[in-house]
Design an enzyme around this catalytic site. Structure first.
Site, PDB file in Angstrom:
ATOM      1  N   SER A   1       0.857  -1.195   0.000  1.00 48.83           N
ATOM      2  CA  SER A   1       0.000   0.000   0.000  1.00 48.83           C
ATOM      3  C   SER A   1       0.890   1.241   0.000  1.00 48.83           C
ATOM      4  O   SER A   1       2.006   1.204   0.544  1.00 48.83           O
ATOM      5  CB  SER A   1      -0.884   0.025   1.248  1.00 48.83           C
ATOM      6  OG  SER A   1      -1.482   1.299   1.406  1.00 48.83           O
TER       7      SER A   1
ATOM      8  N   TYR B   1      -1.344  -0.586  10.137  1.00 52.05           N
ATOM      9  CA  TYR B   1      -1.457  -0.922   8.711  1.00 52.05           C
ATOM     10  C   TYR B   1      -0.202  -0.503   7.929  1.00 52.05           C
ATOM     11  O   TYR B   1       0.343  -1.277   7.130  1.00 52.05           O
ATOM     12  CB  TYR B   1      -2.695  -0.212   8.156  1.00 52.05           C
ATOM     13  CG  TYR B   1      -3.063  -0.534   6.734  1.00 52.05           C
ATOM     14  CD1 TYR B   1      -3.779  -1.690   6.429  1.00 52.05           C
ATOM     15  CD2 TYR B   1      -2.739   0.323   5.682  1.00 52.05           C
ATOM     16  CE1 TYR B   1      -4.150  -1.972   5.120  1.00 52.05           C
ATOM     17  CE2 TYR B   1      -3.104   0.053   4.385  1.00 52.05           C
ATOM     18  CZ  TYR B   1      -3.810  -1.093   4.099  1.00 52.05           C
ATOM     19  OH  TYR B   1      -4.179  -1.366   2.812  1.00 52.05           O
TER      20      TYR B   1
ATOM     21  N   LYS C   1       2.418  -2.915   5.976  1.00 52.31           N
ATOM     22  CA  LYS C   1       2.637  -2.781   4.531  1.00 52.31           C
ATOM     23  C   LYS C   1       4.096  -2.436   4.210  1.00 52.31           C
ATOM     24  O   LYS C   1       4.640  -2.890   3.202  1.00 52.31           O
ATOM     25  CB  LYS C   1       1.677  -1.739   3.944  1.00 52.31           C
ATOM     26  CG  LYS C   1       0.199  -2.151   4.025  1.00 52.31           C
ATOM     27  CD  LYS C   1      -0.091  -3.441   3.263  1.00 52.31           C
ATOM     28  CE  LYS C   1      -1.567  -3.744   3.161  1.00 52.31           C
ATOM     29  NZ  LYS C   1      -1.853  -5.011   2.438  1.00 52.31           N
TER      30      LYS C   1
HETATM   31  P1  NAP Z   1     -11.740  -5.740   0.824  1.00 48.89           P
HETATM   32  O1  NAP Z   1     -12.645  -5.315  -0.270  1.00 48.89           O
HETATM   33  O2  NAP Z   1     -12.088  -5.388   2.236  1.00 48.89           O
HETATM   34  O3  NAP Z   1     -11.535  -7.327   0.706  1.00 48.89           O
HETATM   35  C1  NAP Z   1     -10.720  -7.976   1.613  1.00 48.89           C
HETATM   36  C2  NAP Z   1     -10.574  -9.425   1.236  1.00 48.89           C
HETATM   37  O4  NAP Z   1      -9.701 -10.050   2.200  1.00 48.89           O
HETATM   38  C3  NAP Z   1     -11.894 -10.189   1.280  1.00 48.89           C
HETATM   39  O5  NAP Z   1     -11.915 -11.128   0.232  1.00 48.89           O
HETATM   40  C4  NAP Z   1     -11.811 -10.898   2.628  1.00 48.89           C
HETATM   41  O6  NAP Z   1     -12.513 -12.135   2.696  1.00 48.89           O
HETATM   42  C5  NAP Z   1     -10.338 -11.203   2.729  1.00 48.89           C
HETATM   43  N1  NAP Z   1      -9.933 -11.481   4.098  1.00 48.89           N
HETATM   44  C6  NAP Z   1     -10.139 -10.727   5.217  1.00 48.89           C
HETATM   45  N2  NAP Z   1      -9.611 -11.343   6.293  1.00 48.89           N
HETATM   46  C7  NAP Z   1      -9.072 -12.515   5.845  1.00 48.89           C
HETATM   47  C8  NAP Z   1      -8.392 -13.582   6.473  1.00 48.89           C
HETATM   48  N3  NAP Z   1      -8.138 -13.557   7.787  1.00 48.89           N
HETATM   49  N4  NAP Z   1      -7.987 -14.621   5.717  1.00 48.89           N
HETATM   50  C9  NAP Z   1      -8.238 -14.654   4.378  1.00 48.89           C
HETATM   51  N5  NAP Z   1      -8.882 -13.659   3.724  1.00 48.89           N
HETATM   52  C10 NAP Z   1      -9.288 -12.605   4.454  1.00 48.89           C
HETATM   53  O7  NAP Z   1     -10.263  -5.168   0.604  1.00 48.89           O
HETATM   54  P2  NAP Z   1      -9.529  -4.584  -0.690  1.00 48.89           P
HETATM   55  O8  NAP Z   1      -9.706  -3.108  -0.685  1.00 48.89           O
HETATM   56  O9  NAP Z   1      -9.888  -5.359  -1.899  1.00 48.89           O
HETATM   57  O10 NAP Z   1      -7.992  -4.845  -0.282  1.00 48.89           O
HETATM   58  C11 NAP Z   1      -7.250  -5.934  -0.790  1.00 48.89           C
HETATM   59  C12 NAP Z   1      -5.784  -5.713  -0.461  1.00 48.89           C
HETATM   60  O11 NAP Z   1      -5.353  -4.476  -1.032  1.00 48.89           O
HETATM   61  C13 NAP Z   1      -5.497  -5.604   1.029  1.00 48.89           C
HETATM   62  O12 NAP Z   1      -4.260  -6.200   1.332  1.00 48.89           O
HETATM   63  C14 NAP Z   1      -5.427  -4.115   1.251  1.00 48.89           C
HETATM   64  O13 NAP Z   1      -4.646  -3.783   2.382  1.00 48.89           O
HETATM   65  C15 NAP Z   1      -4.766  -3.682  -0.040  1.00 48.89           C
HETATM   66  N6  NAP Z   1      -4.976  -2.267  -0.360  1.00 48.89           N
HETATM   67  C16 NAP Z   1      -6.221  -1.772  -0.606  1.00 48.89           C
HETATM   68  C17 NAP Z   1      -6.383  -0.425  -0.898  1.00 48.89           C
HETATM   69  C18 NAP Z   1      -7.706   0.187  -1.202  1.00 48.89           C
HETATM   70  O14 NAP Z   1      -7.757   1.408  -1.398  1.00 48.89           O
HETATM   71  N7  NAP Z   1      -8.800  -0.576  -1.265  1.00 48.89           N
HETATM   72  C19 NAP Z   1      -5.253   0.419  -0.922  1.00 48.89           C
HETATM   73  C20 NAP Z   1      -3.998  -0.130  -0.666  1.00 48.89           C
HETATM   74  C21 NAP Z   1      -3.875  -1.468  -0.394  1.00 48.89           C
HETATM   75  P3  NAP Z   1     -14.044 -12.197   3.286  1.00 48.89           P
HETATM   76  O15 NAP Z   1     -14.868 -11.628   2.187  1.00 48.89           O
HETATM   77  O16 NAP Z   1     -14.274 -13.647   3.506  1.00 48.89           O
HETATM   78  O17 NAP Z   1     -14.049 -11.366   4.519  1.00 48.89           O
END
Ligand code: NAP
Length: 254
Positions: free
Chosen positions: A150, A163, A167
């Site tokens: 991130s 976080y 990261k």
């Molecule tokens: P999201 O929409 O909240 O989805 C999170 C995913 O992680 C879901 O599929 C969830 O599964 C799964 N998850 C949560 N806890 C888990 C566990 N203990 N074991 C296995 N799976 C688990 O998040 P996102 O925005 O797509 O983020 C995905 C990645 O990108 C993350 O690493 C996040 O830190 C990174 N990121 C996101 C952003 C952003 O702006 N969105 C920015 C920078 C980095 P369930 O559906 O079963 O809960």
């Protein structure tokens, strides 16, 4: 999603594991890798219906996918995820360490549990999954590992001490493991998204954030998945390892 014509499927007969692929960036990555012909393992923690919907979207397009429940912060569950994948498909060519959570609050209010939960999944989970697949990839003498970091791990963000530490740890881990696995043909890279529209960021949108994004808009999960697909599938990515790719509308310019 649509499967690419067979001669353009760079991941045909290959197997990809995507953690946290029921929603958001992980789901978009699973679909993008499936379009390249990969057999995809859709990992999830709780959202079984959403994970099954991802699997259906892939199978209805003529691809192959299975959903496997596992909390990837837990060593035993990671071992089960990888063993089940190998029982089902016999190999692992791509790992996308995507599963992540936030538990935001300012440092002085942050409880140890909030710190620990984020480190356990966002950093230790990456270690556990990478270690578990690396045994198979070392034997195969090939593999591509993509860790989702991130911009918070590069520039910090108030309210995200847990976080951003996790990261930043993922970025250091990526570089070390890239060096350790390079002589067996395994590449390890990180993708650092900025502000992407998913459930994670749903309640955080504000004009203040948009003002920090040179391209003037939030990103889409598919835009992150495009870089993941390139690193995982494209022959041109074979000579890239230990790098961090920002998909952030220009938020971080090193
Ligand atoms: P999201 O929409 O909240 O989805 C999170 C995913 O992680 C879901 O599929 C969830 O599964 C799964 N998850 C949560 N806890 C888990 C566990 N203990 N074991 C296995 N799976 C688990 O998040 P996102 O925005 O797509 O983020 C995905 C990645 O990108 C993350 O690493 C996040 O830190 C990174 N990121 C996101 C952003 C952003 O702006 N969105 C920015 C920078 C980095 P369930 O559906 O079963 O809960």
């Amino acid at each position: 999603m649509e499967l690419l014509p067979e001669n353009l499927q760079h991941l045909k007969d290959q197997v990809a594991v995507v953690t946290g692929a029921s929603r958001g960036i992980g789901k978009a990555a699973a679909l993008a890798l499936a379009s390249q012909g990969a057999k995809v393992v859709v990992n999830y923690a709780r959202s079984s219906d959403a994970a099954e919907a991802t699997v259906q979207e892939i199978t209805q397009a003529g691809g192959e996918a299975i959903a496997i429940q596992a909390d990837v912060s837990q060593s035993v569950e990671v071992d089960n995820l990888i063993t089940t994948t190998l029982d089902q498909f016999g190999r692992i060519d791509v790992l996308v360490n995507n599963a992540g959570i936030t538990k935001d609050t300012l440092l002085l209010r942050m409880k140890l549990e909030q710190w620990q939960a984020v480190i356990d999944l966002n950093l230790t989970g990456v270690f556990l999954c990478t270690k578990a697949v690396s045994k198979t990839m070392l034997k195969q003498r090939s593999g591509r590992i993509i860790n989702i970091a991130s911009v918070a791990g590069q520039m910090g963000n108030p309210g995200q001490a847990n976080y951003s530490a996790a990261k930043a740890g993922v970025i250091g881990f990526t570089k070390t493991v890239a060096k350790e696995l390079a002589n067996r043909g395994i590449t390890v890279n990180a993708v650092a998204p900025g502000f992407i529209e998913t459930d994670m960021t749903h309640d955080l949108k504000s004009d203040d954030i948009i003002n920090f994004i040179p391209l003037g808009r939030y990103g889409k999960p598919e835009e992150v998945a495009g870089v993941i697909r390139f690193l995982a599938a494209d022959p041109a990515a074979a000579y890239i390892t230990g790098q961090v790719f920002n998909v952030d509308g220009g938020m971080v310019m090193a």
